[in-house]
Design an enzyme around this catalytic site. Structure first.
Site, mmCIF file in Angstrom:
data_model
loop_
_atom_site.group_PDB
_atom_site.id
_atom_site.type_symbol
_atom_site.label_atom_id
_atom_site.label_comp_id
_atom_site.label_asym_id
_atom_site.label_seq_id
_atom_site.Cartn_x
_atom_site.Cartn_y
_atom_site.Cartn_z
ATOM 1 N N SER A 240 17.801 17.289 -17.405
ATOM 2 C CA SER A 240 17.042 18.537 -17.395
ATOM 3 C C SER A 240 17.785 19.619 -18.153
ATOM 4 C CB SER A 240 16.794 18.989 -15.949
ATOM 5 O OG SER A 240 16.206 20.273 -15.908
ATOM 6 N N HIS B 159 0.831 -1.214 0.000
ATOM 7 C CA HIS B 159 0.000 0.000 0.000
ATOM 8 C C HIS B 159 0.866 1.264 0.000
ATOM 9 C CE1 HIS B 159 -3.546 -2.490 0.953
ATOM 10 N NE2 HIS B 159 -2.724 -3.135 1.764
#
EC number: 4.2.1.2
Length: 460
Positions: free
Chosen positions: A315, A185
């Site tokens: 980037s 989870h």
């Protein structure tokens, strides 16, 4: 331009092209989109024409002269360099008739040219009477679809998938002693090894490989011999056995006649099923790529358990940034494949009475999925998975900070005391050991004896 004639009249065809009137009509009326009929399908169609000529000769329905001319032209095309003569788009008749005729015309005109004839004269080779003899587009095109699918799966996808499994297996061994915190989870769970985590990825892909290999059985069934509606009209006795024999010899694949010709023309469940296995593979690869992206996130402010290979700057504005670009590219490939799966399903459902009429779009999407997955898996394996390294310090920090180590104490303290200790540690920002000592549940020596992450990972 030269003029050629078909049943509807005169058509102008470029002088230097080997295709004829019917191909030109298709070019004129179905010119939209950049998607050409995959060359794998063209090659399969050429194989069929070659093998049909040999079968017809064996049965006495085609003389040796015409057979030799067709076989020689087909072999020359199969050697390569004729792509410009197969210009038709995927967006055409749903039976693939136009591409079938494109191949018939090119083979006929190439044979005519080699024997000093006039292109488009249909003399001494006729595209219908000789090249298409004992065939219909309705059985030829689905046969080509299966041949192209089998060869693409076996020559491209299965080797790429097997390679990725072996690369992951190497990481399973490399990471077998690297203990980390598992997550369920998205939350902290009990310890495991990084090798165990990677073994799950490898197992997923093995199951996919088994499913894909199993799907080949029905793809080996060929529709050839069914002709127009499945009854075999105008097919001489013995033709099916002969052409299958030659196709097996030509491709080195164990093709067999379709078990039912009516379903072989009217539906494409074998391709829908096989592409379903490709969709399952896309699901597995998406999960793997997503997991690895998160496991290496950071490098300082994320999970940071893995170091990514530094392949290229990540980037244009942030210097020194390294991104999981291979993961993202593979995820996009998988998204495309899952979209293709829906198209294949819709196409497969359009079997109107005796003929499915979405054949080109089914095989186009199928082969695109095979190509994308094959190339994507190879790049992902070579340029990403192989270069992954473990951030051992981060793994150890996470283990030291994990509250779920309390699970090892449950057999001794019981569920309620363990919950109280874990919540105390969380709310007071102290370690689990400190919480147990403060509550008087255990001594430091007892805690260290009971809570050993390496002993909690099992033998799987």
């Amino acid at each position: 331009m030269r003029q050629e004639k078909d049943s509807l009249g005169i058509v102008e065809v470029p002088e230097d092209k080997l295709y004829g009137a019917q191909t030109m009509r298709s070019r004129n009326f179905f010119s939209w989109g950049p998607e050409l009929m995959p060359y794998e399908v063209i090659r399969a169609l050429v194989w069929i024409k070659k093998c049909a000529a040999q079968a017809n000769q064996d049965l006495g329905f085609l003389d040796s002269k015409h057979c030799d001319m067709i076989v020689a032209a087909a072999d020359e095309i199969l050697e390569g360099g004729f792509e410009e003569h197969f210009p038709l788009k995927v967006w055409q008749t749903g039976s693939g008739t136009q591409s079938n005729m494109n191949v018939n015309e090119v083979i006929a005109n190439l044979a005519i040219r080699h024997h000093g004839g006039v292109l488009g004269s249909k003399d001494p080779i006729h595209p219908n009477d000789h090249v298409n003899k004992s065939q219909s587009s309705n059985d030829v095109f689905p046969t080509a679809m299966h041949i192209a699918a089998v060869i693409s799966l076996k020559n491209k996808l299965i080797p790429a998938l097997d390679h990725m499994i072996r690369v992951l297996d190497a990481k399973v061994e490399e990471f077998r002693h690297d203990v980390k915190i598992g997550r369920t989870h998205l939350m902290d769970a009990v310890p495991m090894t990084l090798g165990q985590e990677f073994s799950g990825y490898s197992s997923q892909l093995r199951h996919c490989l088994e499913s894909i290999a199993f799907s080949l059985a029905h793809l080996y069934e060929l529709a050839i011999g069914a002709t127009a509606v499945g009854t075999g009209l105008n097919v001489p006795e013995g033709f099916v056995e002969k052409i299958i024999h030659y196709l097996r010899k030509e491709t080195d694949e164990p093709f067999i006649p379709a078990s039912n010709y009516f379903s072989a023309l009217s539906c494409h469940d074998a391709l829908v099923d096989a592409h379903g296995s490709l969709a399952t593979l896309a699901c597995a690869l998406t999960k793997i790529a997503t997991d690895l992206s998160f496991l290496g996130s950071g490098p300082r402010c994320g999970l940071g358990e893995l170091f990514f290979p530094e392949n290229e700057p990540g980037s244009s504005i942030m210097p020194g940034k390294v991104n999981p670009t291979q993961c993202e590219a593979l995820q996009m490939v998988c998204a495309q494949v899952l979209g293709n799966n829906q198209t294949v399903i819709i196409g497969g459902s359009r079997g109107n009475f005796e003929l499915n009429v979405m054949k080109p779009v089914i095989i186009y999407n199928f082969l695109q999925s095979v190509d994308l997955l094959s190339e994507g898996m190879r790049a992902f394996s070579e340029f990403f998975v192989k270069g992954l390294k473990v951030n051992k310090a981060r793994l150890q920090d996470n283990i030291n900070n994990s509250l779920m180590l309390v699970t090892a104490l449950a057999p001794v303290l019981g569920y309620d005391k363990c919950s109280k200790a874990a919540l105390k540690a969380f709310h007071e920002s102290i370690s689990l050991k400190e919480a147990c000592l403060a509550l008087g549940y255990l001594s430091e020596k007892e805690f260290d004896r009971l809570v050993v992450p390496e002993n909690m990972v099992g033998n799987h």
